[in-house]
Design a protein around this motif. Structure first.
Motif, PDB file in Angstrom:
ATOM      1  N   UNK A   1       2.165  34.916  19.700  1.00 42.03           N
ATOM      2  CA  UNK A   1       0.962  34.554  20.461  1.00 42.03           C
ATOM      3  C   UNK A   1       1.180  34.810  21.948  1.00 42.03           C
ATOM      4  N   UNK A   2       2.376  34.503  22.447  1.00 41.13           N
ATOM      5  CA  UNK A   2       2.682  34.736  23.855  1.00 41.13           C
ATOM      6  C   UNK A   2       2.606  36.228  24.191  1.00 41.13           C
ATOM      7  N   UNK A   3       3.119  37.070  23.291  1.00 40.27           N
ATOM      8  CA  UNK A   3       3.032  38.528  23.501  1.00 40.27           C
ATOM      9  C   UNK A   3       1.575  38.977  23.513  1.00 40.27           C
ATOM     10  N   UNK A   4       0.783  38.406  22.602  1.00 36.83           N
ATOM     11  CA  UNK A   4      -0.637  38.768  22.527  1.00 36.83           C
ATOM     12  C   UNK A   4      -1.358  38.390  23.817  1.00 36.83           C
ATOM     13  N   UNK A   5      -1.067  37.184  24.316  1.00 36.15           N
ATOM     14  CA  UNK A   5      -1.754  36.682  25.506  1.00 36.15           C
ATOM     15  C   UNK A   5      -1.255  37.340  26.790  1.00 36.15           C
ATOM     16  N   UNK A   6      -0.203  38.134  26.697  1.00 31.76           N
ATOM     17  CA  UNK A   6       0.242  38.920  27.854  1.00 31.76           C
ATOM     18  C   UNK A   6      -0.622  40.162  28.035  1.00 31.76           C
ATOM     19  N   UNK A   7      -1.410  40.520  27.018  1.00 28.50           N
ATOM     20  CA  UNK A   7      -2.317  41.655  27.113  1.00 28.50           C
ATOM     21  C   UNK A   7      -3.585  41.222  27.843  1.00 28.50           C
ATOM     22  N   UNK A   8      -4.167  42.119  28.602  1.00 32.04           N
ATOM     23  CA  UNK A   8      -5.281  41.761  29.476  1.00 32.04           C
ATOM     24  C   UNK A   8      -6.478  41.167  28.737  1.00 32.04           C
ATOM     25  N   UNK A   9      -6.949  41.849  27.702  1.00 32.81           N
ATOM     26  CA  UNK A   9      -8.174  41.405  27.041  1.00 32.81           C
ATOM     27  C   UNK A   9      -8.001  40.032  26.377  1.00 32.81           C
ATOM     28  N   UNK A  10      -6.945  39.794  25.571  1.00 31.63           N
ATOM     29  CA  UNK A  10      -6.761  38.451  25.009  1.00 31.63           C
ATOM     30  C   UNK A  10      -6.557  37.393  26.090  1.00 31.63           C
ATOM     31  N   UNK A  11      -5.805  37.755  27.145  1.00 29.54           N
ATOM     32  CA  UNK A  11      -5.582  36.779  28.229  1.00 29.54           C
ATOM     33  C   UNK A  11      -6.900  36.363  28.857  1.00 29.54           C
ATOM     34  N   UNK A  12      -7.769  37.322  29.127  1.00 29.36           N
ATOM     35  CA  UNK A  12      -9.047  37.006  29.751  1.00 29.36           C
ATOM     36  C   UNK A  12      -9.915  36.162  28.827  1.00 29.36           C
ATOM     37  N   UNK A  13      -9.922  36.503  27.536  1.00 30.60           N
ATOM     38  CA  UNK A  13     -10.764  35.759  26.597  1.00 30.60           C
ATOM     39  C   UNK A  13     -10.265  34.325  26.420  1.00 30.60           C
ATOM     40  N   UNK A  14      -8.964  34.155  26.241  1.00 30.05           N
ATOM     41  CA  UNK A  14      -8.422  32.812  26.084  1.00 30.05           C
ATOM     42  C   UNK A  14      -8.487  32.046  27.399  1.00 30.05           C
ATOM     43  N   UNK A  15      -8.284  32.738  28.512  1.00 29.32           N
ATOM     44  CA  UNK A  15      -8.395  32.081  29.807  1.00 29.32           C
ATOM     45  C   UNK A  15      -9.804  31.568  30.054  1.00 29.32           C
ATOM     46  N   UNK A  16     -10.803  32.369  29.686  1.00 28.06           N
ATOM     47  CA  UNK A  16     -12.191  31.941  29.837  1.00 28.06           C
ATOM     48  C   UNK A  16     -12.502  30.762  28.917  1.00 28.06           C
ATOM     49  N   UNK A  17     -11.934  30.767  27.711  1.00 35.64           N
ATOM     50  CA  UNK A  17     -12.148  29.664  26.781  1.00 35.64           C
ATOM     51  C   UNK A  17     -11.507  28.376  27.294  1.00 35.64           C
ATOM     52  N   UNK A  18     -10.246  28.440  27.680  1.00 31.77           N
ATOM     53  CA  UNK A  18      -9.531  27.233  28.088  1.00 31.77           C
ATOM     54  C   UNK A  18     -10.056  26.669  29.402  1.00 31.77           C
TER      55      UNK A  18
END
Length: 509
Positions: A371-388
């Motif tokens: 999950x940490x590797x996934x969230x290091x990618x721009x698109x997942x980071x932005x989506x999860x960042x916007x959610x949280x």
């Protein structure tokens, strides 16, 4: 239309200043925490006679509790013109995270692309000062003990034998909400699978600073604002319940660290679990729920206080319109319809984080790494960042433009030839229709007594968190909570329906 008691009519702030001895209010709020205070302020801005019942004698808060404000909550405070009060005292930081993976939201399209580290006791104090400025009476050292509803109102019984009469009662009285229980609203969800202790203490020996993850759970020792040690430790079992003591804390530390570091002189010790529960309905007749009274979950991710404050802003303007006879009682049902899914998602992402964090097993560590590797990618980071951070919340208002149901961005507008931030138009908690086309081309005269109209210019890009750039609209109807109720053009197709749905029937000619 609701029938209001004579004493529950909207009153000016000078009248409200002396209302603390009155037995009648349009709205009574049980609980003077962040959610209750925010709701009280929203109602006061709408000139509704509201009173708060709070068991504490003052706003002092024992313990650390919530530790910050996410981006969307800061935006909401900015919509009311008070964000700077919080920003002056807190520390701007990248607060959003998921299962201990920090999410940098610095590139999301918002004026507040960050979180604010600020303890709940400070958040409450600042909110309470604002509520005092708005002359809202607070019945302190008092608790709601029961209530009885009838066709025209609700009698609210307080400790000490006093009774308040109101049109509506809102339970903002926490996870053990008496209001929720007395209303007979089920609190569905899951029982605890882990128990954490949190405390502020002194230690004779140098502690093992930082985070730790092991077979028992997750733990952390850090410096508190007071200079003491802030302890978060997972207990080895769920056997111990109730109010924890120094022995509980010592045993938990020894189980994890092999020593309690000479723990002594606790300022406070609290116990919390990962129980995840949500009210099946946020409303029962004249009783409504908000904040922890409506939903509880583990504190990982820091979403609890923020969700409660956002509940209050969604409910406040709707309740004000019903109390004032502008909108029918059914408008209050949209509060549940919009906010219940938001909290359900918070419970879901919190449970997912706990599932990955609760023990230091190899499989769970591998899952966290993936999950940490996934969230290091721009698109997942932005989506999860916007959610949280709450920036991606969308209320389901049907099909249409990407803006519909989402928060309105704080655009740098030009109004009457002068620069103006969009959020400044929302300071009074009134809806606004923004016309970006030909001046005067959108006519809402039958609703002019409750909605402001602004002919505005804007030449920049339109961009939404987790969505990206969108088509520039010609006209936008923004609700008092900052969410978009209609997007259209000079044809005004659908505008009258949206105005009637959210702001009542048109005024008679």
């Amino acid at each position: 239309m609701p029938v209001l008691l004579p004493s529950s009519r909207p009153r000016g702030r000078s009248e409200r200043a002396g209302a603390s001895c009155a037995s009648h209010h349009a709205v009574v709020i049980a609980g003077g925490g962040p959610t209750g205070l925010m709701l009280a302020a929203e109602l006061a801005l709408a000139d509704v006679d509201v009173a708060v019942v709070e068991r504490r004698t003052d706003q002092e808060l024992v313990g650390t509790r919530a530790g910050g404000l996410h981006a969307r909550t800061i935006e909401i405070l900015d919509q009311r013109g008070i964000a700077e009060r919080f920003l002056r005292e807190g520390q701007v930081t990248q607060l959003a995270g998921f299962a201990w993976t920090r999410l940098d939201i610095g590139d999301l399209p918002t004026r507040h692309a960050y979180g604010l580290a600020l303890r709940q006791r400070h958040i409450e104090r600042i909110l309470a000062d604002w509520v005092e400025e708005l002359a809202v009476p607070i019945h302190r050292n008092s608790e709601v003990t029961g209530f009885v509803q009838d066709a025209t109102g609700i009698d609210v019984a307080l400790s000490g034998g006093k009774t308040l009469r109101a049109s509506y009662l809102v339970g903002c009285d926490g996870g053990r909400s008496l209001v929720r229980k007395r209303a007979g609203i089920d609190f569905a969800g899951s029982d605890p699978t882990l128990s954490n202790l949190m405390a502020e203490v002194e230690m004779r020996d140098e502690p093992a600073w930082g985070l730790r993850h092991d077979a028992i759970g997750f733990h952390g020792l850090s410096k508190a604002e007071s200079g003491r040690v802030l302890v978060v430790v997972t207990e080895a079992t769920l056997d111990r319940t109730g109010e924890p003591g120094l022995r509980d804390l010592s045993d938990a530390l020894v189980a994890v660290y092999g020593t309690d570091f000479g723990v002594q002189n606790p300022a406070w010790i609290s116990r919390f679990t990962d129980a995840a529960r949500q009210a099946v309905s946020y409303r029962r007749e004249r009783v409504l729920l908000a904040g922890d009274a409506a939903h509880i979950h583990h504190s990982v991710g820091g979403q609890g206080l923020n969700t409660g404050v956002q509940d209050a802003v969604n409910l406040g303007w709707k309740l004000a319109q019903v109390v004032r006879g502008i909108s029918p009682d059914g408008l209050l049902d949209t509060y549940h319809t919009e906010r219940h899914p938001v909290a359900a998602r918070v419970l879901r992402n919190t449970m997912a984080q706990i599932a990955m964090l609760r023990r230091g097993e190899a499989g769970l560590k591998a899952a966290r790494d993936v999950v940490s590797d996934l969230l290091a990618m721009d698109e997942p980071r932005k989506r999860f960042g916007a959610m949280m951070s709450g920036l991606d919340i969308r209320y389901d208002l049907g099909e249409g433009h990407e803006l519909l149901g989402r928060r309105m961005p704080d655009l740098d507008l030009t109004v009457d030839g002068c620069p103006r931030k969009l959020f400044a138009l929302l300071h009074s908690a009134q809806a606004v229709l923004l016309n970006f086309g030909k001046p005067g081309s959108v006519n809402i005269a039958p609703w002019a007594d409750r909605i402001g109209t602004v002919d505005a210019g804007y030449n920049g890009a339109w961009e939404l968190p987790a969505i990206g750039q969108i088509t520039a609209p010609e006209a936008v109807l923004v609700r008092p909570d900052g969410h978009v109720a209609w997007v259209g053009d000079e044809s005004q197709r659908g505008l009258a329906d949206a105005l009637t749905t959210w702001f009542g029937p048109p005024a008679a000619a």
